[in-house]
Design an enzyme around this catalytic site. Sequence first.
Site, mmCIF file in Angstrom:
data_model
loop_
_atom_site.group_PDB
_atom_site.id
_atom_site.type_symbol
_atom_site.label_atom_id
_atom_site.label_comp_id
_atom_site.label_asym_id
_atom_site.label_seq_id
_atom_site.Cartn_x
_atom_site.Cartn_y
_atom_site.Cartn_z
ATOM 1 N NE ARG A 1 98.692 22.074 50.119
ATOM 2 C CZ ARG A 1 97.524 22.291 50.348
ATOM 3 N NH1 ARG A 1 96.642 21.598 50.228
ATOM 4 N NH2 ARG A 1 97.362 23.293 51.165
ATOM 5 C CD GLU B 1 95.106 5.564 50.561
ATOM 6 O OE1 GLU B 1 94.801 4.421 51.095
ATOM 7 O OE2 GLU B 1 94.317 6.700 51.254
ATOM 8 C CG PHE C 1 97.601 7.897 53.569
ATOM 9 C CD1 PHE C 1 97.480 7.216 54.835
ATOM 10 C CD2 PHE C 1 97.052 9.405 53.531
ATOM 11 C CE1 PHE C 1 97.197 7.894 55.790
ATOM 12 C CE2 PHE C 1 96.436 9.785 54.523
ATOM 13 C CZ PHE C 1 96.506 9.224 55.982
ATOM 14 C CG HIS D 1 99.136 17.093 52.506
ATOM 15 N ND1 HIS D 1 98.940 17.553 51.365
ATOM 16 C CD2 HIS D 1 98.229 17.765 53.297
ATOM 17 C CE1 HIS D 1 97.893 18.198 51.307
ATOM 18 N NE2 HIS D 1 97.495 18.630 52.389
ATOM 19 C CG ASP E 1 94.821 16.719 59.264
ATOM 20 O OD1 ASP E 1 93.970 17.006 59.955
ATOM 21 O OD2 ASP E 1 94.870 16.704 57.945
ATOM 22 N NE ARG F 1 96.978 21.581 55.110
ATOM 23 C CZ ARG F 1 96.847 22.436 56.162
ATOM 24 N NH1 ARG F 1 97.788 22.783 56.832
ATOM 25 N NH2 ARG F 1 95.824 23.000 56.237
#
Lengths: 275, 287, 311
Positions: C9, C57, C82, C108, C116, C166
């Site tokens: 990323r 999104e 998303f 991610h 998460d 990530r």
Amino acid sequence: MNKEMLQKTANQIRKDIVTAVYSAKSGHPGGSLSAADVMTYLYFEEMNVDPKNPDKADRDRFVLSKGHNAPALYSCLAEKGYFPVEDLKTLRHTGSYLQGHPDMKHIPGVDMTSGSLGQGISAAVGMALSAKLFNEDYRVFTLLGDGEIQEGQVWEAAMFAGAKKLDNLIVIVDNNGLQIDGKIDDVCSPYPIIDKFAAFNFKVIAVEDGNDFDQLDKAFNEARLTDGQPVAIVMKTVKGKGVSFMEDQAGWHGKAPNDDEYKQAMEELEKAGEA
Amino acid sequence: MADKKRVANLKLQAAKCRQNVLRMVRAGGHGHVGGALSSLDIVTALYFDKMNVDPENPKMEDRDRFLLSAGHKCLAQYAVLAEKGFFDKEVLDTYGKLAAKIPGHPDMHKLPGVEANTGALGHGMSIANGMAMAGKLDGKDYKVYAITGDGELPEGSNWEAAVAAAKFGLDNLVVFVDNNGLQISGDVTKVMDMRPIDEKFKAFGWAVKYIDGNDMNQILDALDSIPEEKGKPTMILCDTVKAKGLSFGENKAGFHFWNATEELLDQAEKEMAELVSKLEKEKEELV
Amino acid sequence: MAGKKIATRESYGNALKELGEKYQDLVVLDADLAGATKTSTFQKAFPDRHIDCGIAEGNMMGIAAGIATTGKVPFASTFAMFAAGRAFEQIRNSIGYPHLNVKIGATHAGISVGEDGATHQCNEDIALMRVIPGMTVICPADDVEAKAAVEAAYLHDGPVYLRFGRLAVPVINDEESYHFEIGKGITLKEGKDVTLVATGLCVSEALEAALMLEKEGIDAEVINIHTIKPIDEELLVASAGKTGKVVTIEEHSVLGGLGGAVSEVLGTKCPVPTLRIGIEDTFGESGPAAELIKKYGIDAESICRKVKEFV
């Protein structure tokens, strides 16, 4: 174009709509007819477009967010000269470029592929945003159904347009009051539509009769003068407008006329054209 | 105005719950503290004053329901559930560990008292709608409380849920908007200005009340008058302070997610312990 | 540079910034995650061409479609969950069907999201994206490849889904000699006993596993498939024909991802025994990324063990 010419053109477009849907043996006449007048107004009076040069960079854009009104869009484009009127009879036929829902890859004059409700307005917002980012002064018009605004994506787009003050965006809501399952207030009422767009920071222009060219003219002139916020024109219309047995009937949302019905519809429209 | 003793007790509980939040940060080294702390006073008032729940029987049929649409604020819920006795406080020390019962976003199958697996923003209001609708269908009088973040409101699914809640007349549904004004990328009005929030919900058919969401008096007043309007869902727009209670982190977007340093964590624990003793004294004085 | 680790990323953000200087028509969209997706790097350099759409999104994908119709090149960025998940239908209908020139930068992806937990760990995105006609799907293995992939995506005419992670991962490619071409796999190590086909962060794990296998007397070929669609059929068929055994390794569900794509090719063109290593048909959970990679069996040691059993 003066009012009389606009009325004549709209009447011709109504005949095209009914003929196209009749030829296809399926399609969506109800909403196409309710929106026929405003779309005529857009293509023959309001928008800076050129059928000889459908992709010119500085043209105004139109996104049919309620993509199932393709018969109305195709009829306007054909009458405007983007492609032969005769081709309308190939609507929804295998191999025809006139797909059941607008397809920008294959149809001259279609600015955005649409049909999945709620998505067209986002694309229109993207176009309006691009004009702002790159200092171009075209405007973007998008037509939504009143049932369509139950989609959450419409409010995502509205919130964005309001927050970014996209005053080159004009959202038109075709408030004919009916969706497939019936009256919009019974299915899942989106009323008050005007308060909703106002709360999303739009300049809202209410039109009592969206099938009347004087009122449309007044509304679009007001929209043109609006500065610093996007415009929502919420216009009351009659679903199936112009064909007596289709008017205000949810059943004609997505159904083709049979031979007798087609004959009657064309007779009525013929008569209206002579008046 | 709510009773003084009632308020004093809740303030104390809230401070203790904030200690629980710090305990989890101590264990995991980090956490989404900003929104957890801004909404924690509301969660405390719900569990310790308003909601019909039983820690011994977390699945009790007629219980009031609570869910966090902004699932990343789960530290608030874990802290309150622990304080209320839904589970052993030692569980708090497993935060951030593999296979913990208290993951980064809440899991209804891992922890008693959690009603929904939230975390993907914009899902909570729809789920709460379903629970409230089920209550109406079953003729039960439980209420459903949900907290959404302000930054979450641009998500279109919220507006689909908002239209539906009004259509079905869900006056057993209460949604708090934790209006702390900051989201992960900064000031919510800069990222995506969704103001005016109250006018939007009114236009979507809701009864709207506007309070300071870190003021126990105002929270209780709002909760005591629900439904705000018969036949309509209630939205309580709560102005809150992000990272409320962290003297060095309040109103800072950087504390949306806190990678805690030893030094600041020590300081926070010390300050919170002082606050708890002060509130304990105040409570005793009222007796 | 041995030992250097960078999350792809980060590479995405850095590449966008570099390309932003070079290409004036590049626009970046984000949905309130600029700090995490690293488009903030671009934002700092080109604030006017960075648009935050807020947490919405579906709308962001539609806006990207609209921008693309005006001839600009939008990169729409959010977490894989998303992008491919929430906005699937918008991507399919507003971007894929009209074949608009939109680039989707999905960060991610996979379980290496870590703490998460399951709501944010997208192990399904490759499967979702590669079934959209005309969509190119790229999953780079390291910093060098990721940066090259972003520019290739920009230069490619049509929708591209770029999958980033990530977690900081080892840099395995040499910046000077590295060449990226959409749809062309890369043989990193030749071997004769078994072919290890990997993508994304699993490429470095596969390389390490191959070294372990060598000590056990197993000579593994290692192929990096950075483009999952269109996939390099020629390379896969040639290698499978040579070794007679294929193992796919990915940080994605064993259903429908790299393993699915490779099996589809070999099943018709060169049927050989195959083993699909990835996330079994299950959701992830919270925990440090490195521990999850072990627990879910996609680290070098697990790969080595599974390959030994398979061969």
